[in-house]
Design a protein around this motif. Structure first.
Motif, PDB file in Angstrom:
ATOM      1  N   GLY A 157      10.095  17.814  30.351  1.00 26.74           N
ATOM      2  CA  GLY A 157       9.849  18.132  28.942  1.00 26.74           C
ATOM      3  C   GLY A 157      11.101  17.807  28.161  1.00 26.74           C
ATOM      4  O   GLY A 157      12.201  17.796  28.716  1.00 26.74           O
ATOM      5  N   SER A 158      10.930  17.513  26.857  1.00 23.53           N
ATOM      6  CA  SER A 158      12.118  17.272  26.033  1.00 23.53           C
ATOM      7  C   SER A 158      11.956  17.980  24.699  1.00 23.53           C
ATOM      8  O   SER A 158      10.839  18.321  24.288  1.00 23.53           O
ATOM      9  CB  SER A 158      12.354  15.769  25.828  1.00 23.53           C
ATOM     10  OG  SER A 158      11.352  15.210  25.011  1.00 23.53           O
ATOM     11  N   ALA A 159      13.072  18.220  24.045  1.00 29.83           N
ATOM     12  CA  ALA A 159      13.049  18.934  22.764  1.00 29.83           C
ATOM     13  C   ALA A 159      14.266  18.559  21.933  1.00 29.83           C
ATOM     14  O   ALA A 159      15.291  18.142  22.478  1.00 29.83           O
ATOM     15  CB  ALA A 159      13.038  20.450  23.009  1.00 29.83           C
ATOM     16  N   TYR A 160      14.115  18.693  20.605  1.00 29.90           N
ATOM     17  CA  TYR A 160      15.244  18.490  19.689  1.00 29.90           C
ATOM     18  C   TYR A 160      15.294  19.661  18.714  1.00 29.90           C
ATOM     19  O   TYR A 160      14.267  20.039  18.130  1.00 29.90           O
ATOM     20  CB  TYR A 160      15.084  17.182  18.905  1.00 29.90           C
ATOM     21  CG  TYR A 160      16.226  16.964  17.924  1.00 29.90           C
ATOM     22  CD1 TYR A 160      17.511  16.690  18.386  1.00 29.90           C
ATOM     23  CD2 TYR A 160      16.039  17.069  16.545  1.00 29.90           C
ATOM     24  CE1 TYR A 160      18.572  16.510  17.505  1.00 29.90           C
ATOM     25  CE2 TYR A 160      17.094  16.884  15.657  1.00 29.90           C
ATOM     26  CZ  TYR A 160      18.360  16.616  16.143  1.00 29.90           C
ATOM     27  OH  TYR A 160      19.405  16.441  15.273  1.00 29.90           O
ATOM     28  N   VAL A 161      16.460  20.237  18.554  1.00 29.23           N
ATOM     29  CA  VAL A 161      16.649  21.379  17.665  1.00 29.23           C
ATOM     30  C   VAL A 161      17.861  21.086  16.784  1.00 29.23           C
ATOM     31  O   VAL A 161      18.885  20.618  17.286  1.00 29.23           O
ATOM     32  CB  VAL A 161      16.920  22.674  18.477  1.00 29.23           C
ATOM     33  CG1 VAL A 161      17.022  23.871  17.555  1.00 29.23           C
ATOM     34  CG2 VAL A 161      15.838  22.901  19.509  1.00 29.23           C
ATOM     35  N   SER A 162      17.749  21.351  15.480  1.00 30.14           N
ATOM     36  CA  SER A 162      18.909  21.102  14.622  1.00 30.14           C
ATOM     37  C   SER A 162      18.987  22.141  13.519  1.00 30.14           C
ATOM     38  O   SER A 162      17.997  22.813  13.210  1.00 30.14           O
ATOM     39  CB  SER A 162      18.820  19.716  13.986  1.00 30.14           C
ATOM     40  OG  SER A 162      17.788  19.684  13.021  1.00 30.14           O
ATOM     41  N   VAL A 163      20.167  22.263  12.943  1.00 35.01           N
ATOM     42  CA  VAL A 163      20.336  23.000  11.693  1.00 35.01           C
ATOM     43  C   VAL A 163      20.797  21.972  10.676  1.00 35.01           C
ATOM     44  O   VAL A 163      21.811  21.308  10.872  1.00 35.01           O
ATOM     45  CB  VAL A 163      21.359  24.147  11.839  1.00 35.01           C
ATOM     46  CG1 VAL A 163      21.703  24.737  10.477  1.00 35.01           C
ATOM     47  CG2 VAL A 163      20.792  25.230  12.740  1.00 35.01           C
ATOM     48  N   SER A 184      21.497  17.502   1.982  1.00 32.84           N
ATOM     49  CA  SER A 184      21.422  16.132   2.497  1.00 32.84           C
ATOM     50  C   SER A 184      20.368  15.981   3.578  1.00 32.84           C
ATOM     51  O   SER A 184      19.852  14.894   3.809  1.00 32.84           O
ATOM     52  CB  SER A 184      22.777  15.700   3.066  1.00 32.84           C
ATOM     53  OG  SER A 184      23.005  16.305   4.330  1.00 32.84           O
ATOM     54  N   GLY A 185      20.039  17.061   4.271  1.00 38.44           N
ATOM     55  CA  GLY A 185      19.092  16.974   5.372  1.00 38.44           C
ATOM     56  C   GLY A 185      19.706  16.473   6.662  1.00 38.44           C
ATOM     57  O   GLY A 185      19.055  16.483   7.701  1.00 38.44           O
ATOM     58  N   PHE A 186      20.958  16.007   6.593  1.00 43.49           N
ATOM     59  CA  PHE A 186      21.607  15.577   7.832  1.00 43.49           C
ATOM     60  C   PHE A 186      21.965  16.803   8.664  1.00 43.49           C
ATOM     61  O   PHE A 186      22.081  17.919   8.154  1.00 43.49           O
ATOM     62  CB  PHE A 186      22.861  14.746   7.531  1.00 43.49           C
ATOM     63  CG  PHE A 186      22.554  13.295   7.311  1.00 43.49           C
ATOM     64  CD1 PHE A 186      22.413  12.439   8.390  1.00 43.49           C
ATOM     65  CD2 PHE A 186      22.382  12.788   6.031  1.00 43.49           C
ATOM     66  CE1 PHE A 186      22.117  11.097   8.203  1.00 43.49           C
ATOM     67  CE2 PHE A 186      22.079  11.456   5.830  1.00 43.49           C
ATOM     68  CZ  PHE A 186      21.952  10.606   6.912  1.00 43.49           C
ATOM     69  N   ALA A 187      22.141  16.571   9.981  1.00 45.39           N
ATOM     70  CA  ALA A 187      22.388  17.688  10.888  1.00 45.39           C
ATOM     71  C   ALA A 187      23.814  18.209  10.720  1.00 45.39           C
ATOM     72  O   ALA A 187      24.770  17.455  10.824  1.00 45.39           O
ATOM     73  CB  ALA A 187      22.164  17.236  12.328  1.00 45.39           C
ATOM     74  N   LEU A 188      23.930  19.514  10.449  1.00 44.90           N
ATOM     75  CA  LEU A 188      25.236  20.176  10.610  1.00 44.90           C
ATOM     76  C   LEU A 188      25.557  20.173  12.090  1.00 44.90           C
ATOM     77  O   LEU A 188      26.699  20.037  12.494  1.00 44.90           O
ATOM     78  CB  LEU A 188      25.159  21.635  10.136  1.00 44.90           C
ATOM     79  CG  LEU A 188      25.394  21.954   8.670  1.00 44.90           C
ATOM     80  CD1 LEU A 188      25.335  23.450   8.473  1.00 44.90           C
ATOM     81  CD2 LEU A 188      26.707  21.390   8.174  1.00 44.90           C
ATOM     82  N   ALA A 189      24.507  20.358  12.851  1.00 45.78           N
ATOM     83  CA  ALA A 189      24.587  20.250  14.301  1.00 45.78           C
ATOM     84  C   ALA A 189      23.167  20.090  14.815  1.00 45.78           C
ATOM     85  O   ALA A 189      22.229  20.637  14.241  1.00 45.78           O
ATOM     86  CB  ALA A 189      25.234  21.489  14.909  1.00 45.78           C
ATOM     87  N   GLY A 190      23.038  19.315  15.884  1.00 46.08           N
ATOM     88  CA  GLY A 190      21.724  19.129  16.490  1.00 46.08           C
ATOM     89  C   GLY A 190      21.891  18.924  17.982  1.00 46.08           C
ATOM     90  O   GLY A 190      22.948  18.471  18.438  1.00 46.08           O
ATOM     91  N   ALA A 191      20.852  19.287  18.745  1.00 43.46           N
ATOM     92  CA  ALA A 191      20.926  19.120  20.191  1.00 43.46           C
ATOM     93  C   ALA A 191      19.560  18.706  20.726  1.00 43.46           C
ATOM     94  O   ALA A 191      18.530  19.192  20.273  1.00 43.46           O
ATOM     95  CB  ALA A 191      21.379  20.407  20.855  1.00 43.46           C
ATOM     96  N   ALA A 192      19.607  17.788  21.695  1.00 47.73           N
ATOM     97  CA  ALA A 192      18.386  17.333  22.354  1.00 47.73           C
ATOM     98  C   ALA A 192      18.529  17.580  23.842  1.00 47.73           C
ATOM     99  O   ALA A 192      19.639  17.501  24.385  1.00 47.73           O
ATOM    100  CB  ALA A 192      18.169  15.846  22.103  1.00 47.73           C
ATOM    101  N   ALA A 193      17.408  17.906  24.487  1.00 47.11           N
ATOM    102  CA  ALA A 193      17.456  18.129  25.933  1.00 47.11           C
ATOM    103  C   ALA A 193      16.250  17.491  26.607  1.00 47.11           C
ATOM    104  O   ALA A 193      15.164  17.428  26.039  1.00 47.11           O
ATOM    105  CB  ALA A 193      17.496  19.624  26.229  1.00 47.11           C
ATOM    106  N   LEU A 194      16.484  17.032  27.820  1.00 42.75           N
ATOM    107  CA  LEU A 194      15.420  16.570  28.715  1.00 42.75           C
ATOM    108  C   LEU A 194      15.587  17.387  29.990  1.00 42.75           C
ATOM    109  O   LEU A 194      16.686  17.425  30.567  1.00 42.75           O
ATOM    110  CB  LEU A 194      15.578  15.074  29.021  1.00 42.75           C
ATOM    111  CG  LEU A 194      14.652  14.508  30.113  1.00 42.75           C
ATOM    112  CD1 LEU A 194      13.196  14.484  29.644  1.00 42.75           C
ATOM    113  CD2 LEU A 194      15.094  13.100  30.511  1.00 42.75           C
ATOM    114  N   ALA A 195      14.518  18.061  30.420  1.00 41.07           N
ATOM    115  CA  ALA A 195      14.668  18.961  31.571  1.00 41.07           C
ATOM    116  C   ALA A 195      13.348  19.097  32.319  1.00 41.07           C
ATOM    117  O   ALA A 195      12.296  18.689  31.828  1.00 41.07           O
ATOM    118  CB  ALA A 195      15.138  20.335  31.089  1.00 41.07           C
ATOM    119  N   GLY A 196      13.417  19.689  33.492  1.00 40.35           N
ATOM    120  CA  GLY A 196      12.213  20.004  34.257  1.00 40.35           C
ATOM    121  C   GLY A 196      12.179  19.317  35.605  1.00 40.35           C
ATOM    122  O   GLY A 196      11.775  19.890  36.601  1.00 40.35           O
ATOM    123  N   ALA A 197      12.606  18.056  35.651  1.00 45.15           N
ATOM    124  CA  ALA A 197      12.647  17.311  36.909  1.00 45.15           C
ATOM    125  C   ALA A 197      14.083  16.849  37.100  1.00 45.15           C
ATOM    126  O   ALA A 197      14.582  16.070  36.314  1.00 45.15           O
ATOM    127  CB  ALA A 197      11.700  16.114  36.847  1.00 45.15           C
TER     128      ALA A 197
END
Lengths: 156, 268
Positions: free
Chosen positions: B178-184, B189-202
């Motif tokens: 599974g993968s996900a992206y989370v940001s603030v 501006s809508g640009f990320a103050l910070a953002g993180a993406a993950a790929l996990a499960g296998a």
């Protein structure tokens, strides 16, 4: 350059640096697309390019060569309001009206994809349109009503 | 504002585009959603814009166990692509739906965004976590670069002056991923103050972050995100100081990882 604007083939002379919004306003006399900012943020210049809402200040006119454009002037029929325009009149969707052409064309793209959008979807679609009268609540209501009118029209 | 005087040429094929880009101050333009704003402010003053937007480099498809994203695919086209509607690739749509705004997503392209390399752009984090590589073409030939090697610094990439992205290749994650992206986002501006993406499960999870330094980057494998980010170089600005950003991005990395693991359950 040649393009189709509001259903009619048009020809306009531009510099390579001319932005589409200036070609429309100064070259073709279509002043419904407004310039509200310098930074591609306000969305007042929004037009439909091949049916999709785009900011005409953030394209070179030459990039639209051969495309089909719809501006606010061409959305309704001759002398009659489009259902989205009618809904904005009825639901107080505008105050000063400066942002309105852009908002209505953004709504036109949204409603062409989903004639029954949730309020959240409407607000998400309006992210690129600023209203300085801060009339967003009435704008969202107008778009919701426009969706209902379009759905009814489609059934009839 | 109106851009400085510039010449315009529309490329009809890739070879012609590369030839036109031989001019020293030439710049390729596709959707123009990053380039036109800086041309309007006259931060960028190219002598020639080479319009590559009508080249056949768009579309999303799966072949040879990889997802291929044409660089001229707009965010809107990407969002509608059936090939990315699976838990392992869910981060792509999750991220793309928040990029720019409705009008920007109708014009802006994924390749243009990668080539522009804004240090706070969202999609590089997702593509880093997914292990993407870029196919590049120049008159000298073709090469493939992992995205991590392509991103060199703020607004700086390994792309040569006479080189274009021709394909974005994402290896299909193993079943059970599974993968996900989370940001603030910065609210204006809508640009990320910070953002993180993950790929996990296998296998070992991969996490990448954006908005916190000169370029988006992968966290070292096998480490707790908070621990890994303690050692990372993180910048501060008037919107968020370095200490705040470091704490924020660590929280986002954990949330992305949790959400990716939840989605991985749906892929079993």
């Amino acid at each position: 350059m040649e393009l189709v604007v509001n259903g009619e083939p048009r020809s306009v002379e531009v510099e390579p640096r001319t932005l589409l919004v200036h070609a429309l306003r100064e070259g073709l006399g279509l002043t419904g697309a407004h310039v509200g900012c310098d930074t591609s943020q306000c969305g007042a210049c929004t037009v439909l390019l091949d049916g999709r809402a785009v900011k005409s200040c953030t394209m070179l006119a030459l990039q639209a060569e051969g495309a089909e454009l719809t501006t606010i002037e061409g959305l309704g029929g001759a002398g009659e309001l489009h259902p989205i325009q009618q809904a904005f009149v009825e639901h107080h969707g505008l105050q000063c009206g400066f942002c309105t052409p852009g908002i209505i064309l953004t709504a036109a793209d949204l409603l062409s994809r989903d004639a029954d959008p949730s309020d959240q979807a409407i607000r998400h679609a309006l992210r690129g349109n600023l209203c300085r009268c801060t009339g967003y609540q009435s704008i969202v209501e107008s778009i919701r009503a426009a969706g209902a009118a379009l759905r009814e029209g489609a059934v009839r | 504002m109106i851009p400085a005087p510039v010449r315009y040429a529309r490329a009809h094929d890739l070879a012609q585009a590369l030839e036109l880009l031989a001019e020293p101050d030439a710049k390729a333009i596709a959707g123009g959603q990053s380039l036109i704003p800086v041309m309007k402010l006259r931060i960028a003053r190219p002598s020639l814009v080479v319009d590559i937007s009508r080249l056949e480099l768009r579309g999303v498809d799966v072949r040879d166990r990889a997802l291929h994203l044409g660089p001229l695919t707009t965010w809107d086209e990407l969002l509608g692509a059936a090939a990315i509607q699976r838990p392992a690739l869910a981060a792509i749509a999750e991220c793309a739906s928040g990029i720019g705004d409705f009008q920007v997503r109708n014009r802006g392209t994924i390749g243009g965004s990668l080539a522009h390399a804004d240090p706070a752009s969202d999609m590089p984090a997702v593509l880093l976590a997914l292990g993407a590589a870029l196919r590049l073409r120049s008159p000298e030939g073709e090469r493939t670069l992992p995205l991590a090697d392509f991103l060199v610094g703020p607004f700086t990439t390994a792309l040569g002056a006479q080189e274009l992205i021709t394909d974005i290749v994402v290896p299909l994650p193993a079943r059970g991923s599974g993968s996900a992206y989370v940001s603030v986002e910065h609210p204006a501006s809508g640009f990320a103050l910070a953002g993180a993406a993950a790929l996990a499960g296998a296998g070992e999870p991969t996490i990448a972050v954006t908005g916190v330094s000169g370029q988006p980057f992968l966290l070292p494998a096998g480490e707790d995100p908070g621990e890994a980010l303690k050692a990372a170089e993180v910048f501060g600005d008037r919107f968020a100081n370095a200490e705040y950003r470091r704490e924020l991005v660590a929280i986002l990395a954990r949330r992305a990882l949790e959400r990716a693991l939840e989605r991985a359950e749906e892929d079993r």
